[in-house]
Motif scaffolding. Structure first.
Motif, PDB file in Angstrom:
ATOM      1  N   HIS A  24     -36.007  19.254 -12.035  1.00 61.25           N
ATOM      2  CA  HIS A  24     -37.282  18.854 -12.211  1.00 61.25           C
ATOM      3  C   HIS A  24     -37.994  18.907 -10.801  1.00 61.25           C
ATOM      4  CE1 HIS A  24     -36.042  16.670 -15.812  1.00 61.25           C
ATOM      5  NE2 HIS A  24     -37.250  17.152 -16.124  1.00 61.25           N
ATOM      6  N   GLY A  28     -40.764  21.517  -9.974  1.00 61.65           N
ATOM      7  CA  GLY A  28     -42.121  21.164 -10.186  1.00 61.65           C
ATOM      8  C   GLY A  28     -42.821  21.092  -8.842  1.00 61.65           C
ATOM      9  N   PHE A  43     -46.598  22.430 -13.985  1.00 57.17           N
ATOM     10  CA  PHE A  43     -45.292  21.638 -14.461  1.00 57.17           C
ATOM     11  C   PHE A  43     -45.427  20.355 -14.718  1.00 57.17           C
ATOM     12  CE2 PHE A  43     -41.298  19.457 -13.603  1.00 57.17           C
ATOM     13  CZ  PHE A  43     -40.519  20.124 -14.276  1.00 57.17           C
ATOM     14  N   TRP A  44     -46.138  19.881 -13.987  1.00 62.58           N
ATOM     15  CA  TRP A  44     -46.408  18.281 -14.187  1.00 62.58           C
ATOM     16  C   TRP A  44     -47.552  17.827 -15.190  1.00 62.58           C
ATOM     17  CZ3 TRP A  44     -42.326  15.481 -12.397  1.00 62.58           C
ATOM     18  CH2 TRP A  44     -41.551  15.841 -11.244  1.00 62.58           C
ATOM     19  N   LEU A  56     -43.828  11.873 -11.238  1.00 60.28           N
ATOM     20  CA  LEU A  56     -43.433  12.562 -10.110  1.00 60.28           C
ATOM     21  C   LEU A  56     -42.898  11.822  -8.744  1.00 60.28           C
ATOM     22  CD1 LEU A  56     -45.847  15.178  -8.687  1.00 60.28           C
ATOM     23  CD2 LEU A  56     -45.138  13.304  -7.339  1.00 60.28           C
TER      24      LEU A  56
END
Length: 81
Positions: A24, A28, A43-44, A56
């Motif tokens: 991730h 990310g 991505f986030w 995050l």
């Protein structure tokens, strides 16, 4: 707005290792300097959404914690694009 992760130069190598060891985080974040990563909003999702930012930060804090990188060695900043 963009979310930026800045790590002390002393811990930049270990931070890079921590980010690359977590799918991730690797997907990310984009490394823009030796010790600076920008969160990828594609991505986030919307980085103005507090839940996305909390997720995050949670992932970074846990991953860095596993390698013993102190919270004093990094910070998150919101910056204008």
């Amino acid at each position: 707005m963009k979310m930026v992760l800045r790590v002390s130069l002393r811990e930049a190598g270990r931070a890079s290792e921590a980010i690359n060891d977590n799918w991730h985080l690797k997907k990310g974040f984009n490394q823009v300097e030796t010790n600076v990563w920008e969160a990828d909003s594609e991505f986030w999702g919307d980085l103005e959404d507090e839940d996305n930012v909390d997720e995050l930060k949670f992932l970074v804090e846990n991953q860095f914690g596993f390698l013993g990188i102190s919270e004093d060695e990094y910070e998150f900043n919101e910056e204008e694009e």
